[in-house]
Design an enzyme around this catalytic site. Structure first.
Site, PDB file in Angstrom:
ATOM      1  N   ASP A 130       0.850  -1.185   0.000  1.00  0.00           N
ATOM      2  CA  ASP A 130       0.000   0.000   0.000  1.00  0.00           C
ATOM      3  C   ASP A 130       0.884   1.234   0.000  1.00  0.00           C
ATOM      4  O   ASP A 130       1.712   1.411   0.900  1.00  0.00           O
ATOM      5  CB  ASP A 130      -0.929   0.003   1.221  1.00  0.00           C
ATOM      6  CG  ASP A 130      -2.110   0.927   1.015  1.00  0.00           C
ATOM      7  OD1 ASP A 130      -2.388   1.303  -0.144  1.00  0.00           O
ATOM      8  OD2 ASP A 130      -2.761   1.286   2.018  1.00  0.00           O
ATOM      9  N   HIS A 137      -4.266  13.559   1.169  1.00  0.00           N
ATOM     10  CA  HIS A 137      -4.395  12.705   2.352  1.00  0.00           C
ATOM     11  C   HIS A 137      -3.139  12.834   3.218  1.00  0.00           C
ATOM     12  O   HIS A 137      -3.225  13.007   4.440  1.00  0.00           O
ATOM     13  CB  HIS A 137      -4.606  11.251   1.918  1.00  0.00           C
ATOM     14  CG  HIS A 137      -4.625  10.262   3.045  1.00  0.00           C
ATOM     15  ND1 HIS A 137      -5.651  10.195   3.963  1.00  0.00           N
ATOM     16  CD2 HIS A 137      -3.727   9.309   3.412  1.00  0.00           C
ATOM     17  CE1 HIS A 137      -5.395   9.229   4.837  1.00  0.00           C
ATOM     18  NE2 HIS A 137      -4.231   8.682   4.535  1.00  0.00           N
ATOM     19  N   GLU A 202     -10.742   3.602   3.942  1.00  0.00           N
ATOM     20  CA  GLU A 202      -9.855   4.415   3.095  1.00  0.00           C
ATOM     21  C   GLU A 202     -10.202   4.116   1.648  1.00  0.00           C
ATOM     22  O   GLU A 202     -10.215   2.955   1.226  1.00  0.00           O
ATOM     23  CB  GLU A 202      -8.375   4.110   3.374  1.00  0.00           C
ATOM     24  CG  GLU A 202      -7.911   4.665   4.718  1.00  0.00           C
ATOM     25  CD  GLU A 202      -6.395   4.614   4.904  1.00  0.00           C
ATOM     26  OE1 GLU A 202      -5.719   3.856   4.194  1.00  0.00           O
ATOM     27  OE2 GLU A 202      -5.897   5.361   5.785  1.00  0.00           O
ATOM     28  N   GLU A 204      -9.341   3.917  -1.993  1.00  0.00           N
ATOM     29  CA  GLU A 204      -8.093   3.777  -2.745  1.00  0.00           C
ATOM     30  C   GLU A 204      -8.348   3.118  -4.093  1.00  0.00           C
ATOM     31  O   GLU A 204      -9.312   2.379  -4.279  1.00  0.00           O
ATOM     32  CB  GLU A 204      -7.091   2.899  -1.972  1.00  0.00           C
ATOM     33  CG  GLU A 204      -6.725   3.429  -0.604  1.00  0.00           C
ATOM     34  CD  GLU A 204      -5.471   2.776  -0.030  1.00  0.00           C
ATOM     35  OE1 GLU A 204      -4.708   2.171  -0.816  1.00  0.00           O
ATOM     36  OE2 GLU A 204      -5.276   2.886   1.191  1.00  0.00           O
ATOM     37  N   ASP A 236      -9.069   0.115   2.321  1.00  0.00           N
ATOM     38  CA  ASP A 236      -8.052  -0.231   3.315  1.00  0.00           C
ATOM     39  C   ASP A 236      -8.594   0.154   4.694  1.00  0.00           C
ATOM     40  O   ASP A 236      -8.194   1.151   5.285  1.00  0.00           O
ATOM     41  CB  ASP A 236      -6.758   0.530   2.991  1.00  0.00           C
ATOM     42  CG  ASP A 236      -5.661   0.253   3.996  1.00  0.00           C
ATOM     43  OD1 ASP A 236      -5.684  -0.807   4.630  1.00  0.00           O
ATOM     44  OD2 ASP A 236      -4.767   1.125   4.136  1.00  0.00           O
ATOM     45  N   ARG A 240      -8.151   3.370  13.663  1.00  0.00           N
ATOM     46  CA  ARG A 240      -7.245   4.501  13.929  1.00  0.00           C
ATOM     47  C   ARG A 240      -6.652   4.480  15.337  1.00  0.00           C
ATOM     48  O   ARG A 240      -5.520   4.933  15.549  1.00  0.00           O
ATOM     49  CB  ARG A 240      -7.993   5.828  13.718  1.00  0.00           C
ATOM     50  CG  ARG A 240      -8.550   6.020  12.325  1.00  0.00           C
ATOM     51  CD  ARG A 240      -7.459   6.000  11.284  1.00  0.00           C
ATOM     52  NE  ARG A 240      -8.005   6.223   9.940  1.00  0.00           N
ATOM     53  CZ  ARG A 240      -7.315   6.038   8.823  1.00  0.00           C
ATOM     54  NH1 ARG A 240      -6.059   5.615   8.891  1.00  0.00           N
ATOM     55  NH2 ARG A 240      -7.864   6.241   7.656  1.00  0.00           N
ATOM     56  N   GLN A 243      -4.019   1.741  15.343  1.00  0.00           N
ATOM     57  CA  GLN A 243      -2.921   2.220  14.486  1.00  0.00           C
ATOM     58  C   GLN A 243      -2.091   3.285  15.201  1.00  0.00           C
ATOM     59  O   GLN A 243      -0.855   3.259  15.190  1.00  0.00           O
ATOM     60  CB  GLN A 243      -3.530   2.794  13.194  1.00  0.00           C
ATOM     61  CG  GLN A 243      -2.502   3.286  12.178  1.00  0.00           C
ATOM     62  CD  GLN A 243      -3.167   3.974  10.975  1.00  0.00           C
ATOM     63  OE1 GLN A 243      -4.381   4.122  10.917  1.00  0.00           O
ATOM     64  NE2 GLN A 243      -2.346   4.395  10.026  1.00  0.00           N
ATOM     65  N   LYS A 256      -4.412  -2.256  10.477  1.00  0.00           N
ATOM     66  CA  LYS A 256      -4.783  -2.332   9.063  1.00  0.00           C
ATOM     67  C   LYS A 256      -5.042  -3.761   8.600  1.00  0.00           C
ATOM     68  O   LYS A 256      -5.785  -3.974   7.644  1.00  0.00           O
ATOM     69  CB  LYS A 256      -3.626  -1.790   8.204  1.00  0.00           C
ATOM     70  CG  LYS A 256      -3.263  -0.343   8.444  1.00  0.00           C
ATOM     71  CD  LYS A 256      -4.139   0.548   7.596  1.00  0.00           C
ATOM     72  CE  LYS A 256      -3.568   1.964   7.562  1.00  0.00           C
ATOM     73  NZ  LYS A 256      -4.404   2.839   6.721  1.00  0.00           N
ATOM     74  N   THR A 260      -8.849  -5.994   4.131  1.00  0.00           N
ATOM     75  CA  THR A 260      -8.766  -5.021   3.045  1.00  0.00           C
ATOM     76  C   THR A 260      -9.677  -5.537   1.942  1.00  0.00           C
ATOM     77  O   THR A 260      -9.519  -6.676   1.490  1.00  0.00           O
ATOM     78  CB  THR A 260      -7.316  -4.890   2.520  1.00  0.00           C
ATOM     79  OG1 THR A 260      -6.452  -4.582   3.620  1.00  0.00           O
ATOM     80  CG2 THR A 260      -7.211  -3.781   1.480  1.00  0.00           C
ATOM     81  N   GLU A 377     -10.109  12.146   8.234  1.00  0.00           N
ATOM     82  CA  GLU A 377     -10.010  13.508   7.707  1.00  0.00           C
ATOM     83  C   GLU A 377     -11.357  14.227   7.754  1.00  0.00           C
ATOM     84  O   GLU A 377     -11.435  15.398   8.112  1.00  0.00           O
ATOM     85  CB  GLU A 377      -9.502  13.464   6.263  1.00  0.00           C
ATOM     86  CG  GLU A 377      -8.098  12.894   6.131  1.00  0.00           C
ATOM     87  CD  GLU A 377      -7.847  12.368   4.733  1.00  0.00           C
ATOM     88  OE1 GLU A 377      -7.480  13.170   3.864  1.00  0.00           O
ATOM     89  OE2 GLU A 377      -8.024  11.158   4.496  1.00  0.00           O
TER      90      GLU A 377
HETATM   91 CA    CA Z   1      -4.010   2.968   3.028  1.00  0.00          CA
END
Ligand code: CA
Length: 429
Positions: A130, A137, A202, A204, A236, A240, A243, A256, A260, A377
């Site tokens: 990744d 971002h 996420e 992506e 993904d 948080r 992480q 993570k 996925t 975000e």
């Molecule tokens: Ca990612």
């Protein structure tokens, strides 16, 4: 290279394909599907239907130059097909296009309803990387962590990435069991173990490696596009709180690796050929790119004219029959590096790439607050909950929430091509 398969006026005898939001006859993505109780086999999306490639093979419907590719594309795993590279893929695309635009063959079962089928991972994945190529971002997250210097010193010089977990790459529809792990909110004096409270998505772009490369042979940037076998969507999912506590100093790990989600149709570079655009200009203060990442053609045509969206359906939305809430609308030009540059970077140290390797773009947040590709975000770390039409609010994902990712081309004069959905629902931990 455009040909008759890109003709914007072409239509199919399968009428659901004509004007279809994702799968008109100009798209023809490859995948693996199964009917209830039947083994998986290769197929191609066309409108609301799937073209059964096993039957196309049995009936001998393609010319000789596409027969080898068809033999491999009908199988339950498409690695050998994708390893053939662009010429064979193009020959099969042309043959299937011709079948689908000519007079309808009287072959019962050639098309099956997609809604009655299950889709599978189309490839056996050996490695998953990744990247962090979403410039806004990186900027948004950097501002939360290091307001004085949001971008790390390396960011403008190289495509930053990390190695992900392959065992938990799963196709769209796989439920997400809320992960548990160590969390340590700033207000707590000690860490604790339990279900994540800050579960996120996420948005992506996924890049499938087509032809691989042997150990010790870096892929020059001028050849990198030839090693891309297709594109998909990637969610993904990220815890948080887990992480944030574990990632110091080595980066993403258990926050993570619990799941996925991949959209299971392989949208080919051939289908996207009319939808290539110039890579956006770099910021004025960015250093010049190093030579090994520069190819004039890649800079000129290496970005994709592709809109990406994330939607949320909460239990309250489902109960009230409300349409999904649009969380993010962004664009593939949010990538600070082209897909080809990511491939070249990955192999630049001589690392071997194999067919079926998955390369994630990183979260593709756009330049505006509402185009951010994650809740981290959108809610500023959970501090600004999002109000929803159902009367609910969200900081992060709750049990029962469903996140849908979608992508579609936006090139004037060409039919819209979509990627199909990338969906997951959060279950209690
Ligand atoms: Ca990612």
């Amino acid at each position: 290279m455009l040909d008759h398969t890109h003709d914007p006026k072409a239509t199919s005898w399968e009428v659901s394909a004509n004007g279809h939001s994702d799968f008109p006859v100009q798209n023809l993505p490859f995948g693996v599907f199964s009917r209830p109780g039947k083994p998986p086999r290769g197929g191609v999306a066309i409108g609301d239907m799937i073209l059964d490639l096993e039957l196309v093979h049995t009936l001998g419907l393609v010319p000789d130059d596409a027969a080898k590719a068809l033999d491999l594309a009908r199988r339950p795993v498409l690695n050998d097909f994708l390893a053939l590279g662009a010429p064979a893929r193009t020959a099969l695309r042309r043959a299937l296009f011709d079948i689908l635009v000519r007079e309808a063959p009287a072959r019962p079962g050639l098309l099956v309803k997609a809604s009655e089928c299950m889709q599978h991972m189309p490839l056996t994945v050996g490695d998953y990387t990744d990247f962090y190529a979403g410039y806004h971002h990186a900027l948004n997250v950097g501002r939360m962590l290091r307001p004085e210097a949001p971008l790390a010193p390396n960011y403008l010089h190289l495509p930053v990435g990390y190695h992900g977990r392959v065992s938990t790459l799963k196709p769209s529809g796989t439920p997400l069991r809320r992960p548990s792990g160590q969390r340590k909110p700033a207000r707590d004096p000690e860490p604790s173990f339990g279900p994540s409270r800050n579960l996120d998505y996420e948005l992506e772009l996924g890049i499938w490696v087509g032809r691989g490369t042997p150990l010790g042979r870096p892929i020059p940037i001028s050849e990198a596009a030839q090693h891309i076998g297709g594109y998909c969507l990637l969610n993904d999912w990220s815890a948080r709180d887990i992480q944030g506590w574990e990632a110091n100093p080595l980066g993403p790990f258990l926050g993570k690796s619990f799941l996925t989600t991949v959209s299971p149709w392989i949208v080919t570079p051939e289908a996207l050929a009319p939808h290539r655009i110039a890579q956006p200009a770099r910021p004025d203060d960015a250093p010049a790119m190093m030579d090994y990442l520069i190819d004039a053609r890649d800079q000129d045509r290496g970005a994709l004219n592709l809109a990406l969206e994330a939607y949320l359906i909460t239990p309250g939305f489902a109960a009230a029959g409300l349409p999904p809430h649009l969380l993010s609308r962004t664009h593939a030009t949010a990538m600070f590096w082209t897909a080809a540059q990511l491939v070249t970077q990955q192999s630049s140290n001589g690392c071997e790439l194999n067919t079926g390797d998955m390369i994630g773009s990183g979260t593709l947040s756009g330049p505006t607050p509402e185009s951010a590709g994650s809740l981290l975000e959108l809610t500023q770390g959970g501090r600004k909950p999002i109000p929803l039409a159902s009367g609910e609010t969200r900081r992060f994902l709750e049990d029962g929430d469903t996140v849908l990712l979608s992508a579609h081309t936006t090139t004037p004069g060409h039919p819209r091509l979509g990627f199909g959905l990338c969906v997951g629902t959060v279950l209690p931990g």
